[in-house]
Design a protein around this motif. Structure first.
Motif, mmCIF file in Angstrom:
data_model
loop_
_atom_site.group_PDB
_atom_site.id
_atom_site.type_symbol
_atom_site.label_atom_id
_atom_site.label_comp_id
_atom_site.label_asym_id
_atom_site.label_seq_id
_atom_site.Cartn_x
_atom_site.Cartn_y
_atom_site.Cartn_z
ATOM 1 N N VAL A 1 0.835 -1.215 0.000
ATOM 2 C CA VAL A 1 0.000 0.000 0.000
ATOM 3 C C VAL A 1 0.866 1.259 0.000
ATOM 4 C CG1 VAL A 1 -1.651 1.372 1.323
ATOM 5 C CG2 VAL A 1 -2.048 -1.067 0.999
ATOM 6 N N ILE A 2 1.877 1.319 0.873
ATOM 7 C CA ILE A 2 2.707 2.526 0.879
ATOM 8 C C ILE A 2 3.480 2.642 -0.432
ATOM 9 C CG2 ILE A 2 4.701 1.553 2.115
ATOM 10 C CD1 ILE A 2 4.950 4.318 3.546
ATOM 11 N N GLY A 3 3.931 1.520 -0.974
ATOM 12 C CA GLY A 3 4.653 1.549 -2.245
ATOM 13 C C GLY A 3 3.782 2.028 -3.396
ATOM 14 N N GLU A 4 2.567 1.497 -3.487
ATOM 15 C CA GLU A 4 1.676 1.910 -4.569
ATOM 16 C C GLU A 4 1.250 3.365 -4.401
ATOM 17 O OE1 GLU A 4 -2.163 0.587 -7.197
ATOM 18 O OE2 GLU A 4 -1.506 -0.734 -5.580
ATOM 19 N N THR A 5 0.990 3.764 -3.178
ATOM 20 C CA THR A 5 0.609 5.153 -2.920
ATOM 21 C C THR A 5 1.695 6.099 -3.423
ATOM 22 O OG1 THR A 5 -0.717 4.522 -0.994
ATOM 23 C CG2 THR A 5 0.029 6.810 -1.105
ATOM 24 N N MET A 6 2.921 5.836 -3.045
ATOM 25 C CA MET A 6 4.020 6.718 -3.414
ATOM 26 C C MET A 6 4.333 6.677 -4.898
ATOM 27 S SD MET A 6 6.480 6.013 -0.183
ATOM 28 C CE MET A 6 7.658 7.280 -0.626
ATOM 29 N N GLY A 7 4.423 5.470 -5.462
ATOM 30 C CA GLY A 7 4.742 5.358 -6.884
ATOM 31 C C GLY A 7 3.676 5.982 -7.764
ATOM 32 N N SER A 8 2.413 5.786 -7.402
ATOM 33 C CA SER A 8 1.323 6.363 -8.187
ATOM 34 C C SER A 8 1.281 7.884 -8.053
ATOM 35 C CB SER A 8 -0.017 5.759 -7.757
ATOM 36 O OG SER A 8 -0.068 4.402 -8.123
ATOM 37 N N MET A 9 1.501 8.394 -6.847
ATOM 38 C CA MET A 9 1.517 9.844 -6.660
ATOM 39 C C MET A 9 2.645 10.483 -7.463
ATOM 40 S SD MET A 9 -0.853 11.232 -4.714
ATOM 41 C CE MET A 9 -0.117 12.675 -3.962
#
Length: 140
Positions: free
Chosen positions: A62-70
């Motif tokens: 979740v933190i990885g997808e949040t950051m990469g997508s942002m």
């Protein structure tokens, strides 16, 4: 695409203004840094654990997808949207307390695809998980 020479504080203002989303908010994810070159966030272990007390593997994702997508959406610029099309994670250590810190670095920033690596470490600086996300960039 936003100017890569844009001041770091303008990029952070963009990220804060956009918000992290309801799931990231529930998980306690907070921005530490957001620049055109990389972003850093942190997340508490408490409240995001498996029944045995380890940080849940899905929380790393979740933190990885949040950051990469942002970061991909920042790169995409006005009128464009970045959406995740592939994500993977390799967990190499288990955090059990405190906070984890995630550093998101672009590997490829193209016109139609972005790839980011997110290295997530515990408070002792030991890498716990590595997440890689690919986003497709398209017109809204």
């Amino acid at each position: 695409m936003p100017e890569t020479s844009a001041p770091a504080d303008a990029a952070l203002e963009w990220a804060i203004g956009r918000g992290l989303g309801a799931l990231a908010d529930k998980m306690g994810i907070e921005w530490v840094e957001f620049t055109p070159e990389r972003c850093i966030a942190r997340m508490p272990v408490e409240g995001n654990t498996q029944p045995v007390g380890l940080l849940h593997g899905g929380a790393y994702v979740v933190i990885g997808e949040t950051m990469g997508s942002m970061h991909a959406n920042y790169h995409a610029g006005p009128g464009r949207l970045a959406v995740g099309i592939d994500i993977n994670a390799t967990h190499t250590r288990s955090a059990t307390e405190g906070w984890v810190t995630a550093v998101c670095t672009p590997i490829h920033l193209g016109r139609s695809l972005t790839v980011h690596e997110i290295a997530i470490s515990d408070e002792q600086g030991r890498r716990c998980s590595t997440v890689r996300i690919t986003n497709m960039v398209k017109d809204r």
